[in-house]
Design an enzyme around this catalytic site. Structure first.
Site, PDB file in Angstrom:
ATOM      1  N   ASP A  58     -12.059  -1.514   1.548  1.00 42.18           N
ATOM      2  CA  ASP A  58     -11.130  -1.018   2.508  1.00 42.18           C
ATOM      3  C   ASP A  58     -10.744  -1.480   3.988  1.00 42.18           C
ATOM      4  O   ASP A  58     -11.025  -1.758   4.884  1.00 42.18           O
ATOM      5  CB  ASP A  58     -10.474  -0.179   2.297  1.00 42.18           C
ATOM      6  N   ASP A 103      -4.263  -5.778   3.616  1.00 45.76           N
ATOM      7  CA  ASP A 103      -4.928  -4.646   3.312  1.00 45.76           C
ATOM      8  C   ASP A 103      -5.597  -4.501   1.673  1.00 45.76           C
ATOM      9  O   ASP A 103      -4.955  -4.184   1.021  1.00 45.76           O
ATOM     10  CB  ASP A 103      -3.794  -3.526   3.179  1.00 45.76           C
TER      11      ASP A 103
END
Ligand SMILES: *[C@@H]1O[C@H](CO)[C@@H](O)[C@H](O)[C@H]1NC(C)=O
Ligand SMILES: *[C@@H]1O[C@H](CO)[C@@H](O)[C@H](O)[C@H]1NC(C)=O
Ligand SMILES: *[C@@H]1O[C@H](CO)[C@@H](O)[C@H](O)[C@H]1NC(C)=O
Ligand SMILES: *[C@@H]1O[C@H](CO)[C@@H](O)[C@H](O)[C@H]1NC(C)=O
Length: 391
Positions: free
Chosen positions: A48, A246
């Site tokens: 992430d 992201d």
């Protein structure tokens, strides 16, 4: 801007109905298998770029010991047993708590232990041990260290790699080969020149307008256009837009005004505000014009990434429709026997616009936290070769 107040919560997952069926590691996200502790315990975690904590599910966490919770939040993937690791040490009891944009979260203790990521053996990294979790897997948060969820600052895993001399610069490249690829997608301190076509082009990371601090991988999107096989082009932006890269977010989220123009051009039906949160689109568009792309241009002369319609129109709804788990709206405007979902939705968090996996799969991205830049090139999905150079 809302980015600073979101802190480490920055990322969204796919529609909630995903929880009802077999959720799966291959459902379009970046995963890496790391080894935590001594001897190493193999644990698959979600990579992430939108958060900065590494955390794992405790063996005795609530989710992993309760079928009732698993029915509600999804299964429990891999767990960590701290009692069998000789290098484990408690760091901050009760100090770990993280919440993501999609409402999922985890909490428990911070501990330190060794972690192997690919060929890098990082010593005594601070990590969360989730005793309570609504997420099926742990996270490898590799965003800016200033963004850790803890109220007491600590060195993130990327900062530890630099401090321990394992990398010469805080930078890494991410590549998602295809939907099934689960390993070999992250390269700390290196670039694999076989995994992209053309040249890498660099754009600066934008500071948060409210604080002037760099906390997320925000870059300036200067153009977003649909380009058809015959060369005709429809532009969807009227001004530059700050977007965040992201990898922890499954879909792409753009301002409602921009998203609506794209829906109109694809004759898509926006039901994203409903419980199942789907934008419906005719699957026939995946193949109607194979050369049609959404073209993302960054900066004035920065990278341009093309996402083919087949990569943003996902044929993932049919099992839900057949099982009755998803009721289609009336008047979709196209045949109901060939319904797909669009991997692009209106942003729900004000100024936060996210380019998630439905964009990132088409890009090879180098994140440079030392120079505060991002370099991108078109990903070479078919590549089986490797040519790794140091950044
Ligand atoms: C993911 O799905 C595949 C195919 O349905 C299955 O073989 C595999 O076991 C699943 N993996 C997990 C972790 O559930
Ligand atoms: C393992 O972790 C739990 C939860 O953080 C903690 O209460 C326990 O003391 C740890 N075990 C050891 C041997 O340190
Ligand atoms: C911005 O960065 C400065 C210097 O690193 C720091 O003191 C300040 O707390 C940061 N502001 C926010 C809102 O994080
Ligand atoms: C390479 O990948 C693209 C995109 O997935 C695909 O359309 C094409 O057929 C592939 N080419 C080969 C030679 O496999």
């Amino acid at each position: 801007a809302k980015v600073p107040s979101l802190g480490s919560r920055l990322h969204q997952r796919a529609a909630p109905f995903d929880e009802d069926l077999a959720n799966n590691v291959t459902t379009g996200a970046y995963f890496a298998t790391v080894e935590v502790g001594s001897p190493g315990q193999s644990i698959t975690v979600h990579v992430d770029t939108g958060s900065s904590d590494v955390w794992v599910l405790a063996k005795n966490s609530d989710l992993c010991t309760s079928t009732r919770l698993q029915d509600r939040y999804g299964y429990c993937l891999d767990t960590f047993d701290n009692t069998t690791s000789s290098s484990y040490a408690m760091a901050d009891p009760g100090g770990f708590e993280i919440e993501y944009l999609d409402g999922s979260g985890a909490s428990g203790d911070y501990f330190t232990d060794d972690i192997n990521v690919g060929t890098l053996n990082v010593k005594a990294v601070q990590m969360g041990l989730a005793l309570r979790s609504t997420s099926s897997w742990g996270m490898l948060g590799i965003g800016y260290g200033s963004n850790v969820a803890s109220s007491t600052p600590y060195l993130s895993i990327v900062e530890q790699m630099l401090k321990q001399g394992l990398i010469g610069i805080k930078a890494y490249s991410l590549f998602l080969n295809d939907l099934e690829a689960s390993t070999g997608t992250i390269l700390f301190g290196g670039i694999d020149t076989e995994k992209y076509t053309g040249t890498l082009k660099t754009v600066p990371i934008l500071p948060d307008p409210a604080t002037g601090n760099i906390t997320h991988f925000s870059v300036s999107l200067s153009s977003l256009a649909s380009v058809k096989g015959d060369g005709s082009k429809t532009e969807f932006l009227t001004e530059q837009l700050s977007v965040i890269l992201d990898s922890g977010t499954t879909l792409t989220y753009l301002p409602p005004t921009v998203a609506r123009k794209i829906f109109t051009s694809l004759n898509a039906y926006d039901d994203s505000a409903a419980r199942d949160s789907v934008v419906y689109v005719d699957c026939a568009l995946r193949t109607a014009d194979p050369a049609q792309v959404l073209r993302y241009q960054f900066g004035a002369n920065g990278p341009a990434i093309e996402v083919s319609l087949a990569d943003i129109i996902m044929d993932d709804l049919k099992p839900y429709i057949q099982s009755g788990g998803l009721e289609l709206p009336k008047n979709l405007g196209f045949p109901t026997d060939n319904v797909c979902s669009l991997g692009l939705q209106p942003s729900t968090e004000g100024d936060v616009h996210l380019l998630g996996d439905t964009f990132l799969r088409s890009a090879y991205v180098v994140y440079d936290l030392t120079h505060n830049t991002v370099s991108m090139a078109q990903s070479n999905m078919n590549s089986t070769k490797e040519n790794i150079i140091e950044i």
